[in-house]
Design a protein around this motif. Structure first.
Motif, PDB file in Angstrom:
ATOM      1  N   HIS A  72       2.818 -10.144  -9.768  1.00 28.02           N
ATOM      2  CA  HIS A  72       2.902  -8.930  -8.951  1.00 28.02           C
ATOM      3  C   HIS A  72       4.140  -8.169  -9.430  1.00 28.02           C
ATOM      4  O   HIS A  72       5.255  -8.569  -9.153  1.00 28.02           O
ATOM      5  CB  HIS A  72       3.027  -9.349  -7.472  1.00 28.02           C
ATOM      6  CG  HIS A  72       3.041  -8.201  -6.516  1.00 28.02           C
ATOM      7  ND1 HIS A  72       3.329  -8.357  -5.176  1.00 28.02           N
ATOM      8  CD2 HIS A  72       2.801  -6.876  -6.687  1.00 28.02           C
ATOM      9  CE1 HIS A  72       3.263  -7.183  -4.575  1.00 28.02           C
ATOM     10  NE2 HIS A  72       2.951  -6.268  -5.468  1.00 28.02           N
ATOM     11  N   HIS A 118       2.382  -0.606  -8.801  1.00 28.21           N
ATOM     12  CA  HIS A 118       2.343  -2.069  -8.819  1.00 28.21           C
ATOM     13  C   HIS A 118       1.153  -2.536  -9.656  1.00 28.21           C
ATOM     14  O   HIS A 118       0.124  -1.875  -9.702  1.00 28.21           O
ATOM     15  CB  HIS A 118       2.207  -2.619  -7.398  1.00 28.21           C
ATOM     16  CG  HIS A 118       3.402  -2.336  -6.543  1.00 28.21           C
ATOM     17  ND1 HIS A 118       3.600  -2.890  -5.311  1.00 28.21           N
ATOM     18  CD2 HIS A 118       4.475  -1.530  -6.765  1.00 28.21           C
ATOM     19  CE1 HIS A 118       4.751  -2.450  -4.797  1.00 28.21           C
ATOM     20  NE2 HIS A 118       5.289  -1.603  -5.669  1.00 28.21           N
ATOM     21  N   LEU A 135      -1.778  -6.678  -3.370  1.00 33.85           N
ATOM     22  CA  LEU A 135      -0.845  -7.807  -3.433  1.00 33.85           C
ATOM     23  C   LEU A 135       0.220  -7.661  -2.347  1.00 33.85           C
ATOM     24  O   LEU A 135       0.602  -8.632  -1.698  1.00 33.85           O
ATOM     25  CB  LEU A 135      -0.198  -7.876  -4.820  1.00 33.85           C
ATOM     26  CG  LEU A 135      -1.189  -7.985  -5.987  1.00 33.85           C
ATOM     27  CD1 LEU A 135      -0.537  -7.589  -7.290  1.00 33.85           C
ATOM     28  CD2 LEU A 135      -1.755  -9.384  -6.068  1.00 33.85           C
ATOM     29  N   CYS A 136       0.708  -6.422  -2.191  1.00 35.15           N
ATOM     30  CA  CYS A 136       1.658  -6.152  -1.107  1.00 35.15           C
ATOM     31  C   CYS A 136       1.006  -6.439   0.237  1.00 35.15           C
ATOM     32  O   CYS A 136       1.607  -7.052   1.117  1.00 35.15           O
ATOM     33  CB  CYS A 136       2.121  -4.696  -1.136  1.00 35.15           C
ATOM     34  SG  CYS A 136       3.328  -4.342  -2.416  1.00 35.15           S
ATOM     35  N   CYS A 160      -1.445  -1.184  -2.614  1.00 38.79           N
ATOM     36  CA  CYS A 160      -1.417  -2.419  -3.404  1.00 38.79           C
ATOM     37  C   CYS A 160      -1.961  -3.606  -2.598  1.00 38.79           C
ATOM     38  O   CYS A 160      -1.413  -3.956  -1.560  1.00 38.79           O
ATOM     39  CB  CYS A 160       0.011  -2.699  -3.858  1.00 38.79           C
ATOM     40  SG  CYS A 160       0.174  -4.267  -4.745  1.00 38.79           S
TER      41      CYS A 160
HETATM   42 ZN   LIG Z   1       2.432  -4.456  -4.648  1.00 42.20          ZN
END
Ligand SMILES: [Zn+2]
Length: 200
Positions: free
Chosen positions: A29, A37, A184-185, A182
């Protein structure tokens, strides 16, 4: 005669394997220099630190231009310098680089391009093509003729608008997200910023 042991052509898988083996292609990430990102991070310096691998990758890249009568290879510093050097070695021509002075790419150190010289512009990674285009302008301003551009890896998915024919050993499409979108965030992880403009 070319020896069998010195293979020139390389598949995209072989190239990516070399990136992975040397830690130059990481999954995770990451926060890119653009602020976006991404799950993938490319640091060509880590693959190019192995001179034999650099020679082999650039020989494969140069193979595309062996009949193009290239006279000079140029790259933007710093990321492209070894690519310029090794690609020029494979083509048996001179290697130069342009570097930033007050933000603008310039020929320094006594490097020159003769009017009409046939030039190949190279990079380690093409992301948007911006620095490749700037390098093309440096060549044209010096009176050189840009025959083509090339990169070890094109991470624009083939969409970079460079304005001249270009080749890469690998074409990647790497999704990048704004922090707000994002995934992943959203999943709770924090992005890592490797802290180099060269990571694209
Ligand atoms: Zn992210």
């Amino acid at each position: 005669m070319e020896s069998e042991g010195r293979k020139r052509r390389m598949t995209a898988e072989q190239v990516l394997d070399m990136y992975k083996k040397t830690g130059a292609l990481l999954s995770g990430h990451f926060m890119l220099s653009s602020g976006l990102h991404s799950e993938q991070y490319l640091q060509s310096a880590l693959v190019l630190q192995q001179p034999e691998i650099a020679t082999e990758l650039c020989a494969a890249l140069a193979e595309n231009f062996k009949d193009a009568n290239i006279e000079v290879v140029i790259a933007p510093a710093l990321g492209g310098v070894f690519v310029s050097h090794e690609t020029a070695r494979a083509l048996g021509v001179r290697a130069i680089f342009a570097e930033r002075v007050n933000g603008e790419l310039t020929l320094r150190r006594g490097f020159t391009i003769k009017p009409g010289e046939r030039v190949l512009v190279v990079e380690d990674v093409i992301t948007t093509g911006k620095s490749t285009k700037e390098t093309i302008n440096v060549v044209r301003n010096a009176g050189g003729v840009v025959i083509a551009a090339a990169a070890l890896i094109d991470r624009s998915g083939g969409k970079a608008d460079i304005g001249v024919p270009y080749k890469s050993l690998v074409t990647l499409t790497v999704p990048a997200y704004t922090p707000e979108t994002c995934p992943l965030c959203r999943a709770g992880s924090k992005p890592v910023k490797p802290g180099s403009r060269g990571l694209a």
